[in-house]
Motif scaffolding. Structure first.
Motif, PDB file in Angstrom:
ATOM      1  N   GLY A 175       0.802  -1.208   0.000  1.00 46.44           N
ATOM      2  CA  GLY A 175       0.000   0.000   0.000  1.00 46.44           C
ATOM      3  C   GLY A 175       0.840   1.266   0.000  1.00 46.44           C
ATOM      4  N   LEU A 176       2.157   1.116   0.052  1.00 45.22           N
ATOM      5  CA  LEU A 176       3.077   2.252   0.070  1.00 45.22           C
ATOM      6  C   LEU A 176       3.667   2.543  -1.307  1.00 45.22           C
ATOM      7  N   PHE A 177       3.369   1.679  -2.268  1.00 45.17           N
ATOM      8  CA  PHE A 177       3.870   1.847  -3.630  1.00 45.17           C
ATOM      9  C   PHE A 177       2.659   1.987  -4.555  1.00 45.17           C
ATOM     10  N   PRO A 178       2.581   3.078  -5.324  1.00 44.08           N
ATOM     11  CA  PRO A 178       1.415   3.283  -6.191  1.00 44.08           C
ATOM     12  C   PRO A 178       1.370   2.275  -7.332  1.00 44.08           C
ATOM     13  N   VAL A 179       0.330   1.444  -7.360  1.00 46.79           N
ATOM     14  CA  VAL A 179       0.188   0.419  -8.392  1.00 46.79           C
ATOM     15  C   VAL A 179      -1.098   0.692  -9.177  1.00 46.79           C
ATOM     16  N   PRO A 180      -0.985   0.978 -10.481  1.00 49.01           N
ATOM     17  CA  PRO A 180      -2.155   1.395 -11.261  1.00 49.01           C
ATOM     18  C   PRO A 180      -3.022   0.249 -11.782  1.00 49.01           C
ATOM     19  N   SER A 181      -2.703  -0.993 -11.425  1.00 46.74           N
ATOM     20  CA  SER A 181      -3.452  -2.129 -11.953  1.00 46.74           C
ATOM     21  C   SER A 181      -3.511  -3.231 -10.904  1.00 46.74           C
ATOM     22  N   PRO A 182      -4.614  -3.979 -10.838  1.00 48.55           N
ATOM     23  CA  PRO A 182      -4.711  -5.055  -9.845  1.00 48.55           C
ATOM     24  C   PRO A 182      -3.840  -6.266 -10.175  1.00 48.55           C
ATOM     25  N   LEU A 183      -3.411  -6.391 -11.434  1.00 49.29           N
ATOM     26  CA  LEU A 183      -2.582  -7.516 -11.855  1.00 49.29           C
ATOM     27  C   LEU A 183      -1.319  -6.975 -12.518  1.00 49.29           C
ATOM     28  N   VAL A 184      -0.138  -7.344 -12.006  1.00 48.56           N
ATOM     29  CA  VAL A 184       1.108  -6.807 -12.553  1.00 48.56           C
ATOM     30  C   VAL A 184       2.107  -7.932 -12.823  1.00 48.56           C
ATOM     31  N   LYS A 202      -4.139  -6.648  -4.927  1.00 49.78           N
ATOM     32  CA  LYS A 202      -5.098  -6.470  -3.836  1.00 49.78           C
ATOM     33  C   LYS A 202      -5.192  -7.695  -2.938  1.00 49.78           C
ATOM     34  N   THR A 203      -5.171  -8.877  -3.542  1.00 48.09           N
ATOM     35  CA  THR A 203      -5.271 -10.111  -2.755  1.00 48.09           C
ATOM     36  C   THR A 203      -3.910 -10.610  -2.274  1.00 48.09           C
ATOM     37  N   VAL A 280       0.123  -4.048 -16.628  1.00 49.36           N
ATOM     38  CA  VAL A 280       1.262  -3.258 -16.155  1.00 49.36           C
ATOM     39  C   VAL A 280       2.457  -4.190 -15.949  1.00 49.36           C
ATOM     40  N   MET A 281       3.598  -3.771 -16.455  1.00 47.65           N
ATOM     41  CA  MET A 281       4.847  -4.509 -16.265  1.00 47.65           C
ATOM     42  C   MET A 281       5.856  -3.583 -15.595  1.00 47.65           C
ATOM     43  N   TYR A 282       6.386  -4.008 -14.450  1.00 44.22           N
ATOM     44  CA  TYR A 282       7.451  -3.269 -13.784  1.00 44.22           C
ATOM     45  C   TYR A 282       8.789  -3.933 -14.087  1.00 44.22           C
ATOM     46  N   PHE A 309      10.563   0.097 -11.895  1.00 40.54           N
ATOM     47  CA  PHE A 309      10.195  -0.192 -10.504  1.00 40.54           C
ATOM     48  C   PHE A 309      11.062   0.680  -9.596  1.00 40.54           C
ATOM     49  N   THR A 310      10.561   1.863  -9.298  1.00 37.71           N
ATOM     50  CA  THR A 310      11.349   2.807  -8.514  1.00 37.71           C
ATOM     51  C   THR A 310      10.439   3.818  -7.838  1.00 37.71           C
TER      52      THR A 310
END
Length: 329
Positions: A175-184, A202-203, A280-282, A309-310
């Motif tokens: 929850g401390l890293f902004p993730v724009p998609s539920p699946l990465v 999320k899960t 989304v791919m990091y 990823f930064t």
């Protein structure tokens, strides 16, 4: 105490970062210290022992100046120094899990299980099919002991030890890293291999784990041979590579075709397993910005938002400290 300290032990460098993470991640201190040996994870000789002793004194001095001595630290190591796999196995009792894991681990770790340090996490249990999915991480016990002794000699106390990719996964779900998609899809590109994870954020559920033996050195060596450069200069060249340059078009882009095929295999496996691919791919690694540009040009990047990823900003560049940050979260 809000301060937490992450330590990345690279092959020839130690990177230390202290953070507080109350609501958001704040970097308090960060520094790197070169080791006086070429590879911390190689076989230790009498000469390298003496050089390590000198490195310990140097690192202890840095920690003293930054008021970090006698603190607990969360340690991460290169992914290449571990083996990771999701195992599918029949449901067994809690007492039998370790034995069952050890039995299957023989198939994917490159040394006897008796010489390994194993950790595992039960991801899911399917009572109907009487099957469970278990995520396993294995490291060479000799390396674990070496790291523990080294860190203690510096005057720090090891709290945990893990590959950097598992720390990245934890950061993504914190929850401390902004993730724009539920699946990465996460790609952690090391020197000689790439570790990938597909993750439901999320899960906090790992869907897939895959490693393939192609990393930065594959491209470093190509640049070194074609431009007749020392290896260290080839590393720098890949970092700043313009993907439209002659050397990129002539050497790197054709080679990257092989790399992108591995990514396509991962995406195909995702479609077969869960019916969709990550949007989304990091990417993380020494030359991640070059890799991102190459991925965007390739078929593997079609329809996917590819991001570094930064947590770096224009004012605060912390790319190299991300493994330590992730470990400390």
């Amino acid at each position: 105490m809000s301060q937490k300290i992450g330590v990345f032990i690279g092959r020839n460098e130690i990177r230390i970062v202290s953070i507080d993470a109350i609501g958001k991640i704040n970097i308090k201190t960060s520094f790197s210290v070169p080791l006086e040996i070429p590879d911390f994870y190689a076989e230790i000789t009498a000469e390298s022992v003496k050089k390590l002793e000198s490195s310990i004194l140097n690192l202890k001095d840095y920690c003293r100046k930054n008021k970090l001595l006698e603190q607990e630290v969360f340690i991460v190591i290169p992914d290449e120094e571990s083996s990771m796999q999701i195992l599918s196995m029949p449901i067994v009792s809690e007492k039998e899990v370790l034995s069952a894991v050890e039995l299957q681990a023989e198939e994917f770790i490159p040394y006897p299980v008796s010489q390994s340090a194993l950790d595992y996490q039960v991801l899911s249990v399917n009572e109907k099919d009487h099957q469970s999915a278990i995520f396993v991480v294995a490291m060479l016990q000799e390396i674990v002991d070496r790291i523990s002794d080294f860190v203690l000699d510096v005057g720090l106390y090891p709290k945990s030890l893990e590959p950097m990719s598992t720390a990245f996964v934890r950061l993504l779900t914190s929850g401390l890293f902004p993730v724009p998609s539920p699946l990465v899809l996460l790609l952690s590109v090391s020197d000689s291999s790439t570790q990938s994870f597909i993750l439901e954020v999320k899960t906090k559920q790992l869907i897939m784990v895959h490693n393939f033996n192609m990393g930065m050195s594959f491209f470093h060596k190509a640049i070194q041979n074609n431009l007749n450069l020392p290896y260290v200069d080839a590393v720098k060249e890949l970092r700043k590579l313009n993907v439209d340059s002659d050397i990129a078009k002539k050497v790197i882009v054709p080679l990257f075709g092989e790399y992108s095929k591995e990514i396509q295999k991962i995406l195909l496996a995702s479609t077969e397993r869960i019916g969709i691919v990550p949007k989304v791919m990091y990417v993380y690694g020494d030359s991640m910005y070059t890799f991102i540009s190459l991925l965007k040009q390739s078929n593997a990047g079609a329809g996917i938002d590819i991001l570094p990823f930064t947590l770096s900003t224009k004012e605060n560049q912390i790319d190299e400290f991300m493994p330590g940050v992730a470990a400390a979260v």
